[in-house]
Design a protein around this motif. Structure first.
Motif, PDB file in Angstrom:
ATOM      1  N   TRP A 117       0.842  -1.198   0.000  1.00 51.39           N
ATOM      2  CA  TRP A 117       0.000   0.000   0.000  1.00 51.39           C
ATOM      3  C   TRP A 117       0.869   1.237   0.000  1.00 51.39           C
ATOM      4  O   TRP A 117       1.883   1.311   0.688  1.00 51.39           O
ATOM      5  N   ASP A 119       0.135   5.544   0.087  1.00 57.17           N
ATOM      6  CA  ASP A 119      -0.893   6.581   0.164  1.00 57.17           C
ATOM      7  C   ASP A 119      -1.035   7.326  -1.162  1.00 57.17           C
ATOM      8  O   ASP A 119      -2.091   7.873  -1.448  1.00 57.17           O
ATOM      9  N   GLY A 150      -4.267   6.268  -4.212  1.00 48.57           N
ATOM     10  CA  GLY A 150      -4.365   6.233  -2.757  1.00 48.57           C
ATOM     11  C   GLY A 150      -5.699   6.765  -2.267  1.00 48.57           C
ATOM     12  O   GLY A 150      -6.570   7.156  -3.045  1.00 48.57           O
TER      13      GLY A 150
END
Length: 170
Positions: A117, A119, A150
């Protein structure tokens, strides 16, 4: 014995043929839906920041109706020429549910093995792993927008979500 050449429709009392022109005035009226509120990223940011400032009044992670009414008034004041339908308390409640769904989708992405992940770039799924992403999104449709994007409100919403411990060793 009945003839094999007769069809079942011969005995039917309902005709498949038209019975003439249809009068549109006699057709049942379709219910008109209210137009949807259109949210810009600036409106979303103001809404999320307002909710964060009123967080102590929410308790369970869901804003109270009075908070949503105040948010709607503030949005109307800050964005008097907003497009789409008026941002009412109901529209704010629906937006909050949508934002929570997005938040939970991102939490799920972060907790799923094999995804990373960012952002800025979301799950960062590249073409060679599209089939994995496609299967994942079938199970979790709310994650679809985060393939390469994100979620800018994640940290603010995270602060408002209740901290409920799960598991047997809590």
């Amino acid at each position: 014995m009945p003839s094999r050449t007769s069809s079942h429709s011969d005995a039917s009392t309902h005709s498949l043929r038209s019975r003439g022109a249809v009068n549109p005035i006699e057709l049942p009226k379709k219910k008109k839906r209210k137009p949807a509120a259109v949210w810009t990223s600036n409106e979303e940011a103001v809404f999320v920041n307002f909710l964060l400032s009123e967080f102590s009044a929410s308790g369970d992670g869901n804003p109270k109706e009075s908070t949503l009414n105040t948010a709607a008034s503030q949005l109307k004041e800050i964005f008097p020429n907003a497009s789409g339908a008026e941002k009412t308390a109901d529209a704010c409640k629906n937006k909050w549910q949508s934002l929570k769904s997005a938040y939970n989708a991102v939490v799920d992405i972060k907790n799923t093995s094999g995804f990373t992940w960012s952002d800025e770039y979301g799950a960062g799924v590249v073409n060679k792993r599209d089939d994995v992403w496609d299967r994942y999104v079938k199970r979790r449709p709310a994650a679809k927008p985060f393939k390469m994007k994100g979620f800018e409100h994640f940290s603010a919403i995270e602060q408002m979500m209740p901290k409920i411990a799960k598991g047997s060793h809590v």
